[in-house]
Design an enzyme around this catalytic site. Structure first.
Site, PDB file in Angstrom:
ATOM      1  N   ASP A  50      -3.774  -7.201   5.591  1.00  0.00           N
ATOM      2  CA  ASP A  50      -4.011  -6.084   5.935  1.00  0.00           C
ATOM      3  C   ASP A  50      -5.391  -5.361   5.487  1.00  0.00           C
ATOM      4  O   ASP A  50      -5.526  -5.380   4.063  1.00  0.00           O
ATOM      5  CB  ASP A  50      -2.709  -5.301   5.377  1.00  0.00           C
ATOM      6  CG  ASP A  50      -2.667  -3.903   6.036  1.00  0.00           C
ATOM      7  OD1 ASP A  50      -3.793  -3.394   6.636  1.00  0.00           O
ATOM      8  OD2 ASP A  50      -1.742  -3.088   5.693  1.00  0.00           O
ATOM      9  N   ASP A 147      -5.764  -3.625  12.184  1.00  0.00           N
ATOM     10  CA  ASP A 147      -6.194  -4.126  10.919  1.00  0.00           C
ATOM     11  C   ASP A 147      -5.460  -5.268  10.113  1.00  0.00           C
ATOM     12  O   ASP A 147      -5.381  -5.592   8.896  1.00  0.00           O
ATOM     13  CB  ASP A 147      -6.677  -3.001  10.173  1.00  0.00           C
ATOM     14  CG  ASP A 147      -5.470  -2.402   9.343  1.00  0.00           C
ATOM     15  OD1 ASP A 147      -4.322  -2.565   9.983  1.00  0.00           O
ATOM     16  OD2 ASP A 147      -5.616  -2.006   8.093  1.00  0.00           O
ATOM     17  N   GLU A 148      -4.481  -5.686  10.858  1.00  0.00           N
ATOM     18  CA  GLU A 148      -3.408  -6.618  10.173  1.00  0.00           C
ATOM     19  C   GLU A 148      -3.330  -7.942  11.103  1.00  0.00           C
ATOM     20  O   GLU A 148      -3.296  -7.933  12.422  1.00  0.00           O
ATOM     21  CB  GLU A 148      -1.949  -6.276  10.374  1.00  0.00           C
ATOM     22  CG  GLU A 148      -1.661  -5.013   9.548  1.00  0.00           C
ATOM     23  CD  GLU A 148      -0.499  -4.315  10.049  1.00  0.00           C
ATOM     24  OE1 GLU A 148       0.500  -4.625   9.404  1.00  0.00           O
ATOM     25  OE2 GLU A 148      -0.427  -3.314  10.742  1.00  0.00           O
TER      26      GLU A 148
HETATM   27  P1  TTP Z   1      -3.051   0.991   8.214  1.00  0.00           P
HETATM   28  O1  TTP Z   1      -3.196  -0.449   7.856  1.00  0.00           O
HETATM   29  O2  TTP Z   1      -1.766   1.618   8.170  1.00  0.00           O
HETATM   30  O3  TTP Z   1      -3.691   1.968   7.109  1.00  0.00           O
HETATM   31  P2  TTP Z   1      -5.015   1.638   6.568  1.00  0.00           P
HETATM   32  O4  TTP Z   1      -5.697   0.314   6.625  1.00  0.00           O
HETATM   33  O5  TTP Z   1      -5.908   2.880   6.690  1.00  0.00           O
HETATM   34  O6  TTP Z   1      -4.706   1.752   4.747  1.00  0.00           O
HETATM   35  P3  TTP Z   1      -3.738   0.918   3.937  1.00  0.00           P
HETATM   36  O7  TTP Z   1      -4.740   0.480   2.974  1.00  0.00           O
HETATM   37  O8  TTP Z   1      -2.689   1.554   3.533  1.00  0.00           O
HETATM   38  O9  TTP Z   1      -3.538  -0.367   4.869  1.00  0.00           O
HETATM   39  O10 TTP Z   1      -3.696   1.155   9.540  1.00  0.00           O
HETATM   40  C1  TTP Z   1      -4.990   0.729   9.861  1.00  0.00           C
HETATM   41  C2  TTP Z   1      -5.925   1.768  10.711  1.00  0.00           C
HETATM   42  O11 TTP Z   1      -5.185   2.125  11.631  1.00  0.00           O
HETATM   43  C3  TTP Z   1      -6.249   2.826   9.675  1.00  0.00           C
HETATM   44  O12 TTP Z   1      -7.354   2.683   9.183  1.00  0.00           O
HETATM   45  C4  TTP Z   1      -6.256   4.109  10.851  1.00  0.00           C
HETATM   46  C5  TTP Z   1      -5.698   3.469  11.971  1.00  0.00           C
HETATM   47  N1  TTP Z   1      -4.320   4.453  12.223  1.00  0.00           N
HETATM   48  C6  TTP Z   1      -4.424   5.327  13.123  1.00  0.00           C
HETATM   49  O13 TTP Z   1      -5.363   5.469  13.769  1.00  0.00           O
HETATM   50  N2  TTP Z   1      -3.232   6.138  13.325  1.00  0.00           N
HETATM   51  C7  TTP Z   1      -2.132   5.915  12.266  1.00  0.00           C
HETATM   52  O14 TTP Z   1      -0.982   6.610  12.536  1.00  0.00           O
HETATM   53  C8  TTP Z   1      -2.120   4.942  11.379  1.00  0.00           C
HETATM   54  C9  TTP Z   1      -1.216   4.654  10.299  1.00  0.00           C
HETATM   55  C10 TTP Z   1      -3.360   4.084  11.366  1.00  0.00           C
HETATM   56 MG    MG Z   2      -4.631  -1.426   6.484  1.00  0.00          MG
END
Ligand code: TTP
Ligand code: MG
Length: 428
Positions: A50, A147-148
């Protein structure tokens, strides 16, 4: 106490009684194969990877002025948008995903709000997944979200030591290729790997082995993949608070409360997730959708048209990026009174050309109740389904658009943002 149970009937609006939903199946990550196998043959090693504060990290990488600053990414940037994600500096002040930028500024007055470039982020993950194919069979790589991804690294490692080394190698690879950090969870099943990737964020690596089960059992049940606030409340109502409570709960009680999905949830908590990664071959994309909620609802025809056009341009480019074409197009509008309408059109041929899809969208739009001053449009959504690989056939019988420089146009958009170039309306 308030009753929160599938077995009760709740009074809906307008005195209509409707059944409280069972656990929604789509809430479960891999419901299709989670319960089918009794045991995975042999030990497996799964990675869940992630990106850290993904959109924000990319923007900080691309603009040195944003380095180490509290930033939020969302919409077109500026004060009006919603926080899609925030940099860790902003999170430290209490800024969270889903807040309005206005609210976020109350927590963090120095917050810099920057626009979101969806395609740029998508391209990054695609590039990395392509690179992974040099290290793993294609079927062992599953993109799970923007992003995963999950990786089944069993074919290339023999024990946890080698698995951890492999995970470090991937982190280094991503850093060298894209200058971005990721957090990795490593375990013997996908559910625990996904949980593990939350343990040491950012830039972490966590390992959950069979003998770490007691640690997992001590975690709150809400840490479970697929358990949101509502499910957590229902679990709490049953006296289930930790992962261990869930794992050791009565199978009959969870079945009574949640149906078969409760049984699956319990099985996942016990570390008995037997699902495999669904690699690229197994997971042909079936549909895409893209929705956008406006901070300022619109009703003027030119504003509506411009919103629909933006949606269509985005979805067309996404189709082209994956080399897919579509046959069905759906347009959805939500009004500011929360009314919701949707229409579907079956096209006469497969396409990924925004001019054709825009034509379809406007045709559908004319069939829907037109927004007006007293009932403005708040959300626009487009969905395409019945997707096929673009075989270069049957796209356009008369080939009138053959040779259009989509590739060049998509490249410019990827590099300089969505607004850098668009096809003139007159060409429709
Ligand atoms: P996430 O992996 O949930 O968040 P993140 O990568 O920003 O933070 P973390 O370090 O906790 O993993 O989501 C990935 C991307 O998806 C995030 O950068 C922005 C987008 N996103 C949205 O557009 N809407 C949402 O509700 C969420 C949760 C994420
Ligand atoms: Mg993330």
């Amino acid at each position: 106490m308030e009753k929160i149970s599938s077995s009760f009937f709740a009074r809906g609006e307008k005195k209509i009684f409707k059944r409280v939903r069972l656990l929604p199946l789509y809430g479960f990550p891999h419901h299709k194969d989670v319960g089918h196998r009794e045991k995975i043959p042999g030990r497996k090693y799964f990675i869940h990877l992630d990106f850290d504060a993904f959109f924000a990290q990319v923007e900080q990488r691309d603009n040195p002025k944003l380095k180490n600053k509290p930033i939020s990414v969302g919409g077109n940037g500026g004060i009006k948008g919603i926080v899609m994600t925030a940099s860790y500096e902003a999170r430290a002040c209490g800024v969270k995903t889903g807040m309005s930028v206005f609210e976020a500024l109350q927590y963090c007055p120095e917050l810099i709000s920057v626009p979101c470039y969806g395609q740029k982020y998508e391209t990054i993950i695609q590039r990395i997944l392509t690179e992974f194919k040099n290290y793993l069979p294609e079927d062992c790589i599953e993109q799970y979200s923007i992003d995963e991804c999950f990786l089944d690294i069993t074919p290339v490692v023999n024990d946890y030591f080698q698995a951890a080394k492999f995970a470090y190698m991937l982190k280094k690879l991503i850093m060298n290729l894209e200058r971005l950090t990721v957090t990795i969870g490593l375990s013997f099943n996908k559910t625990y790997a996904k949980m593990a990737s939350k343990f040491h964020k950012p830039d972490g690596l966590s390992l959950v082995r069979e003998e770490n089960k007691p640690d997992i059992y001590n975690l709150p049940a809400s840490k479970m993949w697929g358990v949101g606030k509502r499910i957590e409340r229902r679990l709490n109502y049953m006296g289930i608070f930790t992962m261990g409570d869930l794992a050791n709960s009565s199978i009959y009680a969870v079945h009574k409360e949640f149906g078969v999905n409760g049984v699956i949830l319990r099985k996942l908590a016990r570390g008995e997730d037997t699902s495999m990664v669904s690699g690229a071959k197994a997971r042909q994309e079936k549909s895409f959708n893209h929705h956008h909620t406006l901070t300022d609802p619109v009703y003027e025809p030119h504003e509506v048209e411009s919103e629909i056009r933006r949606m269509v341009e985005y979805i067309s480019r996404k189709l082209r990026c994956k080399d897919l074409v579509t046959r069905y197009f759906v347009l959805t509008i939500r009004y500011d009174d929360l009314g919701f309408v949707s229409e579907t059109l079956r096209l006469s041929y497969y396409t990924n050309d925004e001019r054709e899809l825009f034509g379809a969208a406007m045709y559908l739009y004319k069939k829907l109740p037109e927004p007006c001053k007293s009932r403005k449009a708040r959300m626009f959504g487009v969905t395409v389904f019945d997707l096929h690989k673009n075989m270069g056939i049957n796209l356009d019988l008369f080939k009138k658009y053959l040779g259009f420089p989509f590739k060049e146009m998509d490249y410019l958009k990827e590099k300089y943002g969505e607004r850098i170039i668009r096809i003139g309306l007159n060409s429709l």
